[in-house]
Design a protein around this motif. Structure first.
Motif, PDB file in Angstrom:
ATOM      1  N   CYS A 157      54.308  39.299  65.205  1.00  0.00           N
ATOM      2  CA  CYS A 157      53.927  40.347  65.726  1.00  0.00           C
ATOM      3  C   CYS A 157      54.387  38.476  66.990  1.00  0.00           C
ATOM      4  N   ALA A 158      54.740  39.966  68.165  1.00  0.00           N
ATOM      5  CA  ALA A 158      54.953  38.679  69.370  1.00  0.00           C
ATOM      6  C   ALA A 158      53.632  39.185  70.018  1.00  0.00           C
ATOM      7  N   ALA A 159      52.419  40.128  69.664  1.00  0.00           N
ATOM      8  CA  ALA A 159      51.702  40.740  71.001  1.00  0.00           C
ATOM      9  C   ALA A 159      51.260  39.200  72.005  1.00  0.00           C
ATOM     10  N   GLU A 160      51.243  39.006  72.915  1.00  0.00           N
ATOM     11  CA  GLU A 160      51.184  37.912  73.734  1.00  0.00           C
ATOM     12  C   GLU A 160      49.290  37.771  74.095  1.00  0.00           C
ATOM     13  N   ASN A 161      48.487  38.660  74.292  1.00  0.00           N
ATOM     14  CA  ASN A 161      47.173  38.257  74.517  1.00  0.00           C
ATOM     15  C   ASN A 161      46.439  39.509  73.527  1.00  0.00           C
ATOM     16  N   CYS A 162      46.954  38.912  72.679  1.00  0.00           N
ATOM     17  CA  CYS A 162      45.891  39.162  71.182  1.00  0.00           C
ATOM     18  C   CYS A 162      44.736  38.519  70.856  1.00  0.00           C
TER      19      CYS A 162
END
Length: 146
Positions: A17-22
């Motif tokens: 996963c590359a979700a930046e604001n998780c």
């Protein structure tokens, strides 16, 4: 102190996963694995960025905790404790639960047993009258990649 992460342990098809604001990124194996991916790997299995945009910020259906889990390796000590009268019943029940190939691999310790699988082995053994202090040959602490 942060424990070192061994990328070679990541399964080939494990989605990252590359979700930046998780808010869960620091404890999610999917994000951590991507962070440690070697630069020589050109293509990686990664979650669709469009899917990430459509997800809620606080909840993720794909969160995978980085806490290590206690897996069991092998249950030959349980098999050896069975009487001849119940050995076939135990084997048939285990094969119906794991499948034939996985039963033999898990029995010998070549495949790890999850905590749920450990409970099933214990429950079946106890239902057949096998009461032991220890039902498994050994244990190992690893990440749960499922």
């Amino acid at each position: 102190m942060e424990e070192s992460f061994d990328y070679s342990q990541v399964p080939f098809t494990f989605g990252m996963c590359a979700a930046e604001n998780c808010s869960h990124a620091s404890t999610c194996l999917r994000h951590i694995a991507l962070k440690y991916a070697p630069t020589k790997k050109v293509f990686l299995p990664i979650m669709n960025p469009n899917r990430l945009k459509s997800m809620k910020k606080d909840k993720c259906d794909y969160y995978c905790s980085n806490e290590k889990v206690r897996f069991a390796k092998g249950f030959m000590c349980t098999v050896n404790a069975l009487t001849v009268r119940v050995a076939d019943t135990f084997r048939y029940r285990m094969i119906s639960y794991f499948g034939r190939k996985n039963y033999y691999l898990k029995r010998k310790g070549e495949l790890n047993l999850t905590p749920a699988e450990q409970q099933e082995v214990i429950a079946i053994a106890k239902s057949l009258g096998v009461i032991l202090k220890e039902y498994f040959d050994s244990y190992i602490e690893e990440y749960n990649w499922d």
